[in-house]
Design a protein around this motif. Structure first.
Motif, PDB file in Angstrom:
ATOM      1  N   ARG A   1      62.563   3.109  45.478  1.00  0.00           N
ATOM      2  CA  ARG A   1      62.664   3.293  44.032  1.00  0.00           C
ATOM      3  C   ARG A   1      63.671   2.288  43.482  1.00  0.00           C
ATOM      4  NH1 ARG A   1      63.335   9.830  43.167  1.00  0.00           N
ATOM      5  NH2 ARG A   1      61.286  10.421  43.960  1.00  0.00           N
ATOM      6  N   PRO A   2      63.608   2.028  42.184  1.00  0.00           N
ATOM      7  CA  PRO A   2      64.662   1.204  41.587  1.00  0.00           C
ATOM      8  C   PRO A   2      66.016   1.891  41.823  1.00  0.00           C
ATOM      9  CG  PRO A   2      62.852   1.480  40.049  1.00  0.00           C
ATOM     10  CD  PRO A   2      62.573   2.402  41.213  1.00  0.00           C
ATOM     11  N   PRO A   3      67.066   1.142  42.119  1.00  0.00           N
ATOM     12  CA  PRO A   3      68.365   1.742  42.450  1.00  0.00           C
ATOM     13  C   PRO A   3      68.839   2.803  41.452  1.00  0.00           C
ATOM     14  CG  PRO A   3      68.428  -0.591  42.886  1.00  0.00           C
ATOM     15  CD  PRO A   3      67.107  -0.315  42.225  1.00  0.00           C
ATOM     16  N   ALA A   4      68.569   2.624  40.185  1.00  0.00           N
ATOM     17  CA  ALA A   4      69.028   3.602  39.192  1.00  0.00           C
ATOM     18  C   ALA A   4      68.343   4.961  39.361  1.00  0.00           C
ATOM     19  CB  ALA A   4      68.777   3.073  37.783  1.00  0.00           C
ATOM     20  N   LEU A   5      67.188   5.003  40.028  1.00  0.00           N
ATOM     21  CA  LEU A   5      66.450   6.251  40.190  1.00  0.00           C
ATOM     22  C   LEU A   5      66.640   6.906  41.556  1.00  0.00           C
ATOM     23  CD1 LEU A   5      63.077   5.271  38.494  1.00  0.00           C
ATOM     24  CD2 LEU A   5      65.028   6.495  37.492  1.00  0.00           C
ATOM     25  N   VAL A   6      67.460   6.323  42.397  1.00  0.00           N
ATOM     26  CA  VAL A   6      67.694   6.886  43.725  1.00  0.00           C
ATOM     27  C   VAL A   6      68.664   8.054  43.603  1.00  0.00           C
ATOM     28  CG1 VAL A   6      68.675   6.447  46.007  1.00  0.00           C
ATOM     29  CG2 VAL A   6      67.184   4.752  44.937  1.00  0.00           C
ATOM     30  N   THR A   7      68.194   9.225  44.030  1.00  0.00           N
ATOM     31  CA  THR A   7      69.064  10.404  43.972  1.00  0.00           C
ATOM     32  C   THR A   7      69.556  10.827  45.345  1.00  0.00           C
ATOM     33  OG1 THR A   7      67.145  11.857  44.062  1.00  0.00           O
ATOM     34  CG2 THR A   7      67.977  11.277  41.873  1.00  0.00           C
ATOM     35  N   ARG A   8      68.919  10.340  46.417  1.00  0.00           N
ATOM     36  CA  ARG A   8      69.353  10.652  47.780  1.00  0.00           C
ATOM     37  C   ARG A   8      69.524   9.357  48.556  1.00  0.00           C
ATOM     38  NH1 ARG A   8      65.427  15.259  49.987  1.00  0.00           N
ATOM     39  NH2 ARG A   8      65.414  16.495  48.115  1.00  0.00           N
ATOM     40  N   PRO A   9      70.682   8.716  48.451  1.00  0.00           N
ATOM     41  CA  PRO A   9      70.873   7.441  49.143  1.00  0.00           C
ATOM     42  C   PRO A   9      71.135   7.585  50.641  1.00  0.00           C
ATOM     43  CG  PRO A   9      72.836   8.028  47.930  1.00  0.00           C
ATOM     44  CD  PRO A   9      71.807   9.068  47.604  1.00  0.00           C
TER      45      PRO A   9
ATOM     46  N   ASN B   1      55.185  11.156  48.464  1.00  0.00           N
ATOM     47  CA  ASN B   1      54.641   9.797  48.343  1.00  0.00           C
ATOM     48  C   ASN B   1      55.342   8.774  49.222  1.00  0.00           C
ATOM     49  OD1 ASN B   1      52.700  10.512  46.375  1.00  0.00           O
ATOM     50  ND2 ASN B   1      54.317  10.559  44.842  1.00  0.00           N
ATOM     51  N   ALA B   2      56.191   9.208  50.118  1.00  0.00           N
ATOM     52  CA  ALA B   2      56.934   8.273  50.966  1.00  0.00           C
ATOM     53  C   ALA B   2      55.980   7.397  51.773  1.00  0.00           C
ATOM     54  CB  ALA B   2      57.872   9.016  51.901  1.00  0.00           C
ATOM     55  N   GLN B   3      56.302   6.127  51.830  1.00  0.00           N
ATOM     56  CA  GLN B   3      55.518   5.175  52.623  1.00  0.00           C
ATOM     57  C   GLN B   3      56.352   4.519  53.713  1.00  0.00           C
ATOM     58  OE1 GLN B   3      53.666   2.281  50.087  1.00  0.00           O
ATOM     59  NE2 GLN B   3      52.660   3.838  48.834  1.00  0.00           N
ATOM     60  N   PHE B   4      57.577   5.011  53.899  1.00  0.00           N
ATOM     61  CA  PHE B   4      58.499   4.351  54.821  1.00  0.00           C
ATOM     62  C   PHE B   4      59.290   5.373  55.612  1.00  0.00           C
ATOM     63  CE2 PHE B   4      58.034   2.029  50.868  1.00  0.00           C
ATOM     64  CZ  PHE B   4      57.494   0.838  51.322  1.00  0.00           C
ATOM     65  N   PHE B   5      59.736   4.951  56.788  1.00  0.00           N
ATOM     66  CA  PHE B   5      60.660   5.748  57.587  1.00  0.00           C
ATOM     67  C   PHE B   5      61.355   4.823  58.563  1.00  0.00           C
ATOM     68  CE2 PHE B   5      56.554   5.996  59.737  1.00  0.00           C
ATOM     69  CZ  PHE B   5      56.870   5.735  61.053  1.00  0.00           C
ATOM     70  N   HIS B   6      62.464   5.295  59.078  1.00  0.00           N
ATOM     71  CA  HIS B   6      63.186   4.593  60.138  1.00  0.00           C
ATOM     72  C   HIS B   6      63.865   5.630  60.994  1.00  0.00           C
ATOM     73  CE1 HIS B   6      66.980   5.336  58.048  1.00  0.00           C
ATOM     74  NE2 HIS B   6      66.478   4.776  56.959  1.00  0.00           N
TER      75      HIS B   6
ATOM     76  N   ASN C   1      69.971  -0.179  48.566  1.00  0.00           N
ATOM     77  CA  ASN C   1      70.269   0.847  47.567  1.00  0.00           C
ATOM     78  C   ASN C   1      69.023   1.348  46.843  1.00  0.00           C
ATOM     79  OD1 ASN C   1      69.696  -1.361  46.040  1.00  0.00           O
ATOM     80  ND2 ASN C   1      71.578  -1.338  44.841  1.00  0.00           N
ATOM     81  N   ASN C   2      67.858   1.091  47.414  1.00  0.00           N
ATOM     82  CA  ASN C   2      66.614   1.521  46.764  1.00  0.00           C
ATOM     83  C   ASN C   2      65.855   2.564  47.582  1.00  0.00           C
ATOM     84  OD1 ASN C   2      65.755  -0.113  48.846  1.00  0.00           O
ATOM     85  ND2 ASN C   2      64.180  -1.143  47.650  1.00  0.00           N
ATOM     86  N   MET C   3      66.524   3.239  48.499  1.00  0.00           N
ATOM     87  CA  MET C   3      65.873   4.182  49.393  1.00  0.00           C
ATOM     88  C   MET C   3      66.156   5.617  48.954  1.00  0.00           C
ATOM     89  SD  MET C   3      66.983   2.037  52.745  1.00  0.00           S
ATOM     90  CE  MET C   3      66.023   2.798  54.015  1.00  0.00           C
TER      91      MET C   3
END
Length: 168
Positions: A148-156, A117-122, A131-133
């Motif tokens: 995602r909300p920062p608490a749900l980010v598993t791959r920063p 579902n990714a909508q972004f890239f760089h 901290n929401n990536m």
């Protein structure tokens, strides 16, 4: 008379080919195919089919989302979202075959197996301070992520680049 008509038709066909390669589509608005080709060409560094498919997958995710324009061209041409000049810069015709095939494939339903579902890239070399990536894959010179909300980010941090992803 016939030779003159044929020469004029050849000249017109050559002009149309130049306009298509320049991204003008010849006449009127560009097609979804042309817009997808431009996004893939300018955003994936033309480094791999895998990277182009991932870029196309993000474009299609944005089209479906309701948060972006509802067409491929609307998404690709949206200001400050893709590479500067994505809709106007010249593309190298030597890359046309690979880019055209990849764009056609995405428009027909092919998706990258890891983009989800990714909508972004760089650019993969860029390190953002947000901290929401949640990064899902790095390929074609880009790191793809979901917000995602920062608490749900598993791959920063972007995952290492993929090698050997094959066509489905």
């Amino acid at each position: 008379m016939r030779a003159g008509l044929w020469k004029g038709a050849r000249r017109q066909a050559a002009l149309c080919a130049v306009l298509v390669l320049a991204g003008c589509g010849g006449f009127g608005r560009p097609s979804a195919q042309e817009c997808m080709e431009r996004a893939m060409y300018f955003e994936s560094n033309r480094s791999s089919r895998d990277g182009m498919i991932a870029v196309g997958h993000v474009v299609m995710n944005r089209v479906r989302s309701g948060d972006y324009p509802g067409s491929v061209c609307g998404v690709v041409a949206q200001r400050n979202q893709f590479a500067p000049g994505v809709m106007s810069r010249r593309m190298d015709p030597r890359q046309a075959g690979l880019v055209r095939e990849a764009a056609r494939s995405v428009l027909r339903g092919e998706r990258h197996p890891l983009v989800g579902n990714a909508q972004f890239f760089h650019a993969a070399s860029y390190r953002a301070g947000y901290n929401n990536m949640h990064y899902v894959v790095t390929t074609g010179g880009n790191a793809f992520y979901e917000r995602r909300p920062p608490a749900l980010v598993t791959r920063p941090v972007p995952p290492p680049p993929l090698e050997g992803i094959t066509r489905r």
